[in-house]
Design an enzyme around this catalytic site. Structure first.
Site, PDB file in Angstrom:
ATOM      1  NE  ARG A 245       6.698  10.838  11.257  1.00 10.95           N
ATOM      2  CZ  ARG A 245       6.178  12.049  11.201  1.00 10.95           C
ATOM      3  NH1 ARG A 245       5.791  12.556  10.049  1.00 10.95           N
ATOM      4  NH2 ARG A 245       6.025  12.783  12.289  1.00 10.95           N
TER       5      ARG A 245
ATOM      6  CB  ILE B  31      -2.620   6.926   5.949  1.00 11.78           C
ATOM      7  CG1 ILE B  31      -1.148   6.952   5.478  1.00 11.78           C
ATOM      8  CG2 ILE B  31      -3.197   8.338   6.051  1.00 11.78           C
ATOM      9  CD1 ILE B  31      -0.928   7.551   4.107  1.00 11.78           C
TER      10      ILE B  31
ATOM     11  CD  GLU C 217      -1.902  -8.702   4.807  1.00 14.21           C
ATOM     12  OE1 GLU C 217      -3.121  -8.898   4.983  1.00 14.21           O
ATOM     13  OE2 GLU C 217      -1.426  -7.560   4.574  1.00 14.21           O
TER      14      GLU C 217
ATOM     15  N   GLY D 231     -11.322   7.270   8.513  1.00 11.61           N
ATOM     16  CA  GLY D 231     -12.486   7.626   9.310  1.00 11.61           C
ATOM     17  C   GLY D 231     -13.089   6.487  10.097  1.00 11.61           C
ATOM     18  CB  THR D 232     -13.319   3.013   9.892  1.00 14.73           C
ATOM     19  OG1 THR D 232     -12.121   2.477   9.323  1.00 14.73           O
ATOM     20  CG2 THR D 232     -14.254   3.504   8.787  1.00 14.73           C
TER      21      THR D 232
ATOM     22  CG  HIS E  34      -8.774  -0.568   8.617  1.00 18.62           C
ATOM     23  ND1 HIS E  34      -8.922  -1.927   8.483  1.00 18.62           N
ATOM     24  CD2 HIS E  34      -7.707  -0.226   7.845  1.00 18.62           C
ATOM     25  CE1 HIS E  34      -7.994  -2.390   7.668  1.00 18.62           C
ATOM     26  NE2 HIS E  34      -7.238  -1.382   7.263  1.00 18.62           N
TER      27      HIS E  34
ATOM     28  CD1 TRP F 242      -2.136  -2.210   1.286  1.00 20.33           C
ATOM     29  CD2 TRP F 242      -3.422  -0.431   0.833  1.00 20.33           C
ATOM     30  NE1 TRP F 242      -3.417  -2.662   1.113  1.00 20.33           N
ATOM     31  CE2 TRP F 242      -4.237  -1.587   0.840  1.00 20.33           C
ATOM     32  CE3 TRP F 242      -4.002   0.806   0.580  1.00 20.33           C
ATOM     33  CZ2 TRP F 242      -5.604  -1.539   0.593  1.00 20.33           C
ATOM     34  CZ3 TRP F 242      -5.368   0.849   0.345  1.00 20.33           C
ATOM     35  CH2 TRP F 242      -6.144  -0.307   0.344  1.00 20.33           C
TER      36      TRP F 242
ATOM     37  CB  VAL G 179       2.872   3.634   5.207  1.00 19.30           C
ATOM     38  CG1 VAL G 179       2.372   3.312   3.821  1.00 19.30           C
ATOM     39  CG2 VAL G 179       2.323   4.967   5.671  1.00 19.30           C
TER      40      VAL G 179
ATOM     41  CG  PHE H  10       8.396  -0.925  14.350  1.00 16.06           C
ATOM     42  CD1 PHE H  10       7.478  -1.958  14.326  1.00 16.06           C
ATOM     43  CD2 PHE H  10       7.926   0.381  14.448  1.00 16.06           C
ATOM     44  CE1 PHE H  10       6.120  -1.708  14.401  1.00 16.06           C
ATOM     45  CE2 PHE H  10       6.575   0.640  14.526  1.00 16.06           C
ATOM     46  CZ  PHE H  10       5.667  -0.403  14.502  1.00 16.06           C
TER      47      PHE H  10
END
Length: 161
Positions: A126, A81, A58, A84-85, A87, A25, A79, A112
């Site tokens: 970053r 981001i 994963e 609105g949930t 998740h 992603w 990453v 990490f």
């Protein structure tokens, strides 16, 4: 800035086998994280393999397989981001806990490099791209390689009486 005061870690990683696991992603951010990781690995002298997984969720299972397969260190890059949930919280928590568990359970250090950001601008800042203030891909490699060297040295250290 979270990176303020961070040490510059430089160690000789010659002979180490490192597996870099990268989520897919957010391609631009991941390209930056991977470029920084590759640069730090070249500088360390370690040998490495890269694998891709669908997302940050994963990362732990792939890290576990890499550790079991003989990696001296694993670097997890991803990453998440905020949206609105809830998740965001679930994925960040699961990935962080899972990667920590892999490291502690196997004794193989896991660098990490999972960015958990409120927005894309924070992630880009970053990612180690031109104009970024931090290079978290390189930092994750430096931490993993330095820890692997420390653990190797601890294994070889004589017992003091």
């Amino acid at each position: 800035m979270s990176g303020a005061g961070a040490p510059k870690v430089t160690v000789d990683g010659s002979g180490l086998r490192v597996v870099v696991i990268a989520a897919s992603w957010h391609e631009q951010v991941m390209d930056g994280l991977l470029a920084g990781a590759r640069r730090a690995l070249r500088e360390s002298g370690a040998d490495w393999t890269e694998v891709r997984v669908p997302g940050s969720f994963e990362l732990p299972v792939a890290a576990s397989r890499a550790a079991a397969g003989g990696a001296d260190a694993v670097v997890a890059l991803g990453v998440v981001i905020r949206g609105g949930t809830p998740h965001f919280e679930y994925v960040c928590s699961a990935a962080t806990t899972g990667l920590t568990d892999v490291s502690v359970r196997t004794g193989v250090p896991v660098g990490f490099g999972l960015l958990t950001c409120d927005d894309e601008a924070q992630a880009l800042d970053r990612a180690g791209l031109e104009g970024s203030s931090e290079d978290k891909g390189a930092e994750a490699v430096e931490a993993a390689v330095a820890t692997a060297v420390t653990l190797r040295d601890l294994t070889l250290a004589p017992v003091l009486h």
